[in-house]
Write an enzyme that holds these catalytic residues in place. Sequence first.
Site, PDB file in Angstrom:
ATOM      1  N   ALA A   1       0.889  -1.186  -0.009  1.00 39.01           N
ATOM      2  CA  ALA A   1      -0.081  -0.116  -0.254  1.00 39.01           C
ATOM      3  C   ALA A   1       0.859   1.311  -0.022  1.00 39.01           C
ATOM      4  O   ALA A   1       0.400   2.337  -0.030  1.00 39.01           O
ATOM      5  CB  ALA A   1      -0.980   0.030   1.384  1.00 39.01           C
TER       6      ALA A   1
ATOM      7  N   ASN B   1       1.277  -3.124   8.290  1.00 43.22           N
ATOM      8  CA  ASN B   1       2.245  -3.909   7.400  1.00 43.22           C
ATOM      9  C   ASN B   1       3.218  -2.852   6.869  1.00 43.22           C
ATOM     10  O   ASN B   1       4.542  -3.060   6.580  1.00 43.22           O
ATOM     11  CB  ASN B   1       1.537  -4.868   6.210  1.00 43.22           C
ATOM     12  CG  ASN B   1       1.076  -6.103   6.912  1.00 43.22           C
ATOM     13  OD1 ASN B   1       1.770  -6.897   7.253  1.00 43.22           O
ATOM     14  ND2 ASN B   1      -0.409  -5.966   7.157  1.00 43.22           N
TER      15      ASN B   1
ATOM     16  N   HIS C   1      -1.286   7.286   3.815  1.00 44.87           N
ATOM     17  CA  HIS C   1       0.183   7.044   4.461  1.00 44.87           C
ATOM     18  C   HIS C   1       0.974   8.101   4.103  1.00 44.87           C
ATOM     19  O   HIS C   1       1.201   8.267   3.002  1.00 44.87           O
ATOM     20  CB  HIS C   1       0.685   5.783   3.725  1.00 44.87           C
ATOM     21  CG  HIS C   1      -0.421   4.489   3.854  1.00 44.87           C
ATOM     22  ND1 HIS C   1      -0.710   3.959   5.071  1.00 44.87           N
ATOM     23  CD2 HIS C   1      -1.096   3.911   2.951  1.00 44.87           C
ATOM     24  CE1 HIS C   1      -1.442   2.617   4.942  1.00 44.87           C
ATOM     25  NE2 HIS C   1      -1.888   2.705   3.797  1.00 44.87           N
TER      26      HIS C   1
HETATM   27  N1  LIG Z   1       1.702  -4.882   2.600  1.00 50.83           N
HETATM   28  C1  LIG Z   1       0.810  -4.026   2.698  1.00 50.83           C
HETATM   29  O1  LIG Z   1       0.717  -2.954   2.188  1.00 50.83           O
HETATM   30  C2  LIG Z   1      -0.482  -4.891   3.060  1.00 50.83           C
HETATM   31  C3  LIG Z   1      -0.578  -6.164   3.434  1.00 50.83           C
HETATM   32  N2  LIG Z   1      -1.850  -6.842   3.866  1.00 50.83           N
HETATM   33  C4  LIG Z   1      -1.653  -8.438   4.423  1.00 50.83           C
HETATM   34  O2  LIG Z   1      -2.254  -9.004   3.651  1.00 50.83           O
HETATM   35  C5  LIG Z   1      -3.378  -9.681   4.167  1.00 50.83           C
HETATM   36  C6  LIG Z   1      -4.543 -10.138   3.606  1.00 50.83           C
HETATM   37  O3  LIG Z   1      -5.367  -9.045   3.323  1.00 50.83           O
HETATM   38  P1  LIG Z   1      -6.891  -9.152   3.025  1.00 50.83           P
HETATM   39  O4  LIG Z   1      -6.930  -9.973   1.839  1.00 50.83           O
HETATM   40  O5  LIG Z   1      -7.171  -7.716   2.999  1.00 50.83           O
HETATM   41  O6  LIG Z   1      -7.260 -10.158   4.486  1.00 50.83           O
HETATM   42  P2  LIG Z   1      -8.877 -10.872   4.418  1.00 50.83           P
HETATM   43  O7  LIG Z   1      -8.912 -11.268   5.612  1.00 50.83           O
HETATM   44  O8  LIG Z   1      -9.961 -10.384   3.496  1.00 50.83           O
HETATM   45  O9  LIG Z   1      -8.345 -12.286   3.613  1.00 50.83           O
HETATM   46  C7  LIG Z   1      -7.412 -13.146   4.280  1.00 50.83           C
HETATM   47  C8  LIG Z   1      -7.588 -14.544   3.629  1.00 50.83           C
HETATM   48  O10 LIG Z   1      -6.587 -15.459   3.880  1.00 50.83           O
HETATM   49  C9  LIG Z   1      -6.939 -16.632   4.639  1.00 50.83           C
HETATM   50  N3  LIG Z   1      -6.212 -17.090   5.728  1.00 50.83           N
HETATM   51  C10 LIG Z   1      -6.193 -16.684   6.862  1.00 50.83           C
HETATM   52  N4  LIG Z   1      -5.204 -17.151   7.564  1.00 50.83           N
HETATM   53  C11 LIG Z   1      -4.716 -18.061   6.587  1.00 50.83           C
HETATM   54  C12 LIG Z   1      -3.400 -19.069   6.644  1.00 50.83           C
HETATM   55  N5  LIG Z   1      -2.801 -19.083   7.925  1.00 50.83           N
HETATM   56  N6  LIG Z   1      -3.149 -19.675   5.781  1.00 50.83           N
HETATM   57  C13 LIG Z   1      -3.822 -19.411   4.655  1.00 50.83           C
HETATM   58  N7  LIG Z   1      -4.668 -18.654   4.605  1.00 50.83           N
HETATM   59  C14 LIG Z   1      -5.021 -17.949   5.477  1.00 50.83           C
HETATM   60  C15 LIG Z   1      -8.459 -16.259   4.793  1.00 50.83           C
HETATM   61  O11 LIG Z   1      -9.136 -17.404   4.913  1.00 50.83           O
HETATM   62  C16 LIG Z   1      -8.960 -15.290   3.799  1.00 50.83           C
HETATM   63  O12 LIG Z   1      -9.235 -16.053   2.690  1.00 50.83           O
HETATM   64  C17 LIG Z   1      -3.414  -8.869   5.799  1.00 50.83           C
HETATM   65  O13 LIG Z   1      -3.625  -9.915   6.755  1.00 50.83           O
HETATM   66  C18 LIG Z   1      -2.057  -8.306   5.807  1.00 50.83           C
HETATM   67  O14 LIG Z   1      -1.051  -9.280   6.609  1.00 50.83           O
HETATM   68  C19 LIG Z   1      -2.940  -6.079   3.788  1.00 50.83           C
HETATM   69  C20 LIG Z   1      -2.937  -4.596   3.565  1.00 50.83           C
HETATM   70  C21 LIG Z   1      -1.903  -4.187   3.087  1.00 50.83           C
HETATM   71  O1  LIG Z   2      -3.682  -1.279   3.009  1.00 49.25           O
HETATM   72  C1  LIG Z   2      -3.446  -0.453   3.861  1.00 49.25           C
HETATM   73  O2  LIG Z   2      -3.646   0.910   3.601  1.00 49.25           O
HETATM   74  C2  LIG Z   2      -2.205  -0.695   4.676  1.00 49.25           C
HETATM   75  C3  LIG Z   2      -2.274  -1.869   5.584  1.00 49.25           C
HETATM   76  O3  LIG Z   2      -3.497  -2.020   5.834  1.00 49.25           O
HETATM   77  C4  LIG Z   2      -1.291  -2.452   6.229  1.00 49.25           C
HETATM   78  O4  LIG Z   2      -0.208  -1.481   6.315  1.00 49.25           O
HETATM   79  O5  LIG Z   2      -1.294  -3.301   6.897  1.00 49.25           O
END
Ligand SMILES: NC(=O)C1=CN([C@@H]2O[C@H](COP(=O)(O)OP(=O)(O)OC[C@H]3O[C@@H](n4cnc5c(N)ncnc54)[C@H](O)[C@@H]3O)[C@@H](O)[C@H]2O)C=CC1
Ligand SMILES: O=C([O-])CC(=O)C(=O)O
Length: 265
Positions: A122, A188, A218
Amino acid sequence: MKIALIGCGAIGTSLLELVKDDAGIEIAAIVVPAFAADAARETAARLAPKAQVVEAVPAAGIELVVEAAGHAAIEQHVLPALERGLPAIVASVGALSAPGLPEQLEAAARKGGTQAQLIAGAIGAIDALAAARVGGLQSVRYTGRKPPHAWTGTPAEEGRDLAALTAETVIFEGSAREAARLFPKNANVAATVSLAGLGLDHTSVRLIADPGVSENVHQVEAEGAFGRFELTMRNQALAANPKTSALTVYSAVRALRGRVAPLVI
Ligand SMILES: NC(=O)C1=CN([C@@H]2O[C@H](COP(=O)(O)OP(=O)(O)OC[C@H]3O[C@@H](n4cnc5c(N)ncnc54)[C@H](O)[C@@H]3O)[C@@H](O)[C@H]2O)C=CC1
Ligand SMILES: O=C([O-])CC(=O)C(=O)O
């Protein structure tokens, strides 16, 4: 290239929509916990008909894993995949705030003769920050600002009613390591900025719940031998998850397409 997608929530589903017609990318497996398998099967039927829905990365037939699942998935799925020699694209960068995990990831990738790529997600200017580090950085500050409802289910709810906030409220101030640990779904980016820059313990982080914004905002301020920069991102959140910016999906898709493209920027 045959891909195992780990996680099929807001990011995973949106990623599948974007790459479904990409030549050269085949989603061969979707890895989710048992409780999420039915929903993932429905999504796969629509967007990735060749994908098998499984609880672990298949033992054969996969060339790359893409993690979009959450912190726990790094230890559970990414580490063993790297050890087996599968390269990985990682979205849950905040998982690296757990002491020892970065070293474990490095060791696993070395053992497998492969590489883990932490995506910018992000946030922008990770290239500039990582380049600036070469010349020496003096200070890096990160501020994450989201609407109050994006902080539900986090420690921001302790002692306050998020829905009743009428003014911006600082819900966390401290190191990137603490931010990523306490807000695994919201900070993150704090970890990413710190890993590219001054490290998890020397990057100042402020997290703010702000009823005055509708976007995920951000900001990074960095200073060093290179000069200085100030970056402000005003990200649209995904409809399926207000915590997550749409740019995170685009960043993952960019990384994925970069693996098969003949020319990469
Ligand atoms: N680097 C960045 O800028 C960002 C990173 N993220 C990361 O991405 C992750 C996912 O985000 P979203 O898709 O919005 O979340 P979400 O909650 O919508 O989806 C998570 C998915 O992963 C599955 N899941 C949960 N635990 C698991 C495991 N141990 N093994 C396999 N699958 C599993 C869930 O069943 C679901 O399908 C967040 O938890 C966060 O860590 C999110 C936003 C920004
Ligand atoms: O998606 C975003 O805006 C940022 C976020 O959730 C994260 O840093 O985990």
